[in-house]
Design a protein around this motif. Structure first.
Motif, mmCIF file in Angstrom:
data_model
loop_
_atom_site.group_PDB
_atom_site.id
_atom_site.type_symbol
_atom_site.label_atom_id
_atom_site.label_comp_id
_atom_site.label_asym_id
_atom_site.label_seq_id
_atom_site.Cartn_x
_atom_site.Cartn_y
_atom_site.Cartn_z
ATOM 1 N N SER A 1 19.691 30.778 49.658
ATOM 2 C CA SER A 1 18.325 31.246 49.824
ATOM 3 C C SER A 1 17.427 30.098 50.262
ATOM 4 O O SER A 1 17.800 28.932 50.212
ATOM 5 N N ARG B 1 20.081 37.525 47.518
ATOM 6 C CA ARG B 1 19.933 36.235 48.199
ATOM 7 C C ARG B 1 18.469 35.811 48.262
ATOM 8 O O ARG B 1 18.157 34.635 48.397
ATOM 9 N N ARG C 1 33.107 35.589 40.774
ATOM 10 C CA ARG C 1 33.420 36.901 41.321
ATOM 11 C C ARG C 1 32.154 37.747 41.385
ATOM 12 O O ARG C 1 31.286 37.625 40.520
ATOM 13 N N GLY C 2 32.057 38.581 42.377
ATOM 14 C CA GLY C 2 30.913 39.480 42.487
ATOM 15 C C GLY C 2 29.635 38.786 42.903
ATOM 16 O O GLY C 2 28.537 39.286 42.618
ATOM 17 N N ALA C 3 29.746 37.659 43.604
ATOM 18 C CA ALA C 3 28.559 36.903 44.000
ATOM 19 C C ALA C 3 27.608 37.723 44.853
ATOM 20 O O ALA C 3 26.386 37.503 44.840
ATOM 21 N N HIS C 4 28.136 38.700 45.587
ATOM 22 C CA HIS C 4 27.298 39.504 46.481
ATOM 23 C C HIS C 4 26.316 40.389 45.723
ATOM 24 O O HIS C 4 25.374 40.921 46.320
ATOM 25 N N HIS C 5 26.513 40.538 44.420
ATOM 26 C CA HIS C 5 25.584 41.357 43.637
ATOM 27 C C HIS C 5 24.285 40.629 43.307
ATOM 28 O O HIS C 5 23.303 41.264 42.918
ATOM 29 N N GLY D 1 28.485 32.231 49.747
ATOM 30 C CA GLY D 1 27.535 33.089 50.443
ATOM 31 C C GLY D 1 26.360 32.302 50.995
ATOM 32 O O GLY D 1 26.294 31.083 50.893
ATOM 33 N N ARG D 2 25.433 33.018 51.594
ATOM 34 C CA ARG D 2 24.283 32.394 52.231
ATOM 35 C C ARG D 2 23.282 31.906 51.190
ATOM 36 O O ARG D 2 22.882 32.648 50.308
ATOM 37 N N GLU E 1 27.027 44.733 39.286
ATOM 38 C CA GLU E 1 25.979 45.415 40.038
ATOM 39 C C GLU E 1 24.729 45.522 39.167
ATOM 40 O O GLU E 1 24.809 45.572 37.938
ATOM 41 N N ILE F 1 26.152 29.979 44.241
ATOM 42 C CA ILE F 1 25.949 31.241 44.951
ATOM 43 C C ILE F 1 24.835 31.099 45.995
ATOM 44 O O ILE F 1 24.859 31.740 47.030
#
Length: 248
Positions: free
Chosen positions: A7, A43, A36-40, A4-5, A190, A69
């Motif tokens: 920070s 950022r 897994r679930g890095a989007h939680h 992911g992006r 989450e 992440i």
């Protein structure tokens, strides 16, 4: 690899870059980390990450996963360590969070939370406070530090479960570097919903309820990783008559 992006705190030059150059390859030899679930994980901005704790080495695997992440991994550290030459400067430079023994928990949490929000930083807090004493390595009874901090600053509380470190670093055991690259899975959940408890960081009942929610979610995530149902009752070292070292 970045999941992911990244920070701004990771892309901006810092002491973390040097630490990552040393730690990431070492951990990479021992573990092949799947995230897994890095989007939680937010950022940007403050967060409190709360993982389970079943191996002496898992702070390193959790830190590397956090770095991959895109966030800088920070932990709680005793305030006295900040006064140690060189080490203290490193802790301050990396934004580690000081903990002062004997200071009011509520007042300290408010100060820490305010600092995290101002600096848009996250912190990793082990809610169990020490390695789990559960014989099967499930999360044991949690303490209120992580939820107190989250409630004090209205900061996202991120539950995390990880599994696999016991293959090369068993609890209270010796490091087993061969074979290398054992699989470790980190599952980020989450944020725990604490909206109904907002503004109640000073209430024991609210802290107890928030801690129960957090530990339930960490246990559920770990059960998903292990493909097992977590125990209905969490291990309680106090009720079992154990001290902090796990001995009878």
């Amino acid at each position: 690899m970045i999941v992911g992006r990244a920070s701004r705190e990771k892309t901006r030059p810092s002491l973390f870059w040097l630490l990552a150059m040393i730690v990431v390859p070492i951990v990479g030899w021992l573990a092949r980390i799947e995230i897994r679930g890095a989007h939680h994980l937010p950022r940007d901005g403050a967060y409190v990450m709360a993982p389970n704790h079943h191996s002496e080495i898992d702070p390193l695997t959790v830190a590397v996963a956090t770095w991959k992440i895109g966030r800088a991994p920070r932990f709680m550290a005793k305030e006295s360590l900040f006064r140690v030459p060189v080490l203290g400067s490193a802790l301050k430079a990396t934004g580690m969070v000081p903990v002062t023994r004997g200071k009011s928990g509520a007042a300290q949490s408010m100060e820490q939370a305010s600092e995290l929000v101002r600096g848009a930083r996250g912190v990793i807090v082990y809610p169990e406070g020490t390695l789990t004493r559960d014989p099967d390595l499930w999360p044991m009874r949690g303490k209120s530090g992580a939820v107190r901090l989250a409630l004090a600053g209205d900061i996202p509380l991120i539950p995390v479960a990880h599994w696999g470190e016991q293959q090369f670093m068993p609890r209270y055991g010796k490091l087993k570097p061969f074979p290398p690259r054992r699989r470790v899975t980190v599952l980020i959940g989450e944020p725990v919903d604490l909206s109904d408890l907002s503004g109640r960081a000073h209430e024991a009942s609210a802290l107890s309820e928030a801690t129960t929610r957090l530990m339930d979610e960490i246990s559920r995530l770990l059960g998903e990783l292990r493909d097992e149902a977590p125990p209905k009752e969490r291990w309680d070292p106090v009720r079992r008559g154990q001290n902090e070292t796990g001995r009878m």
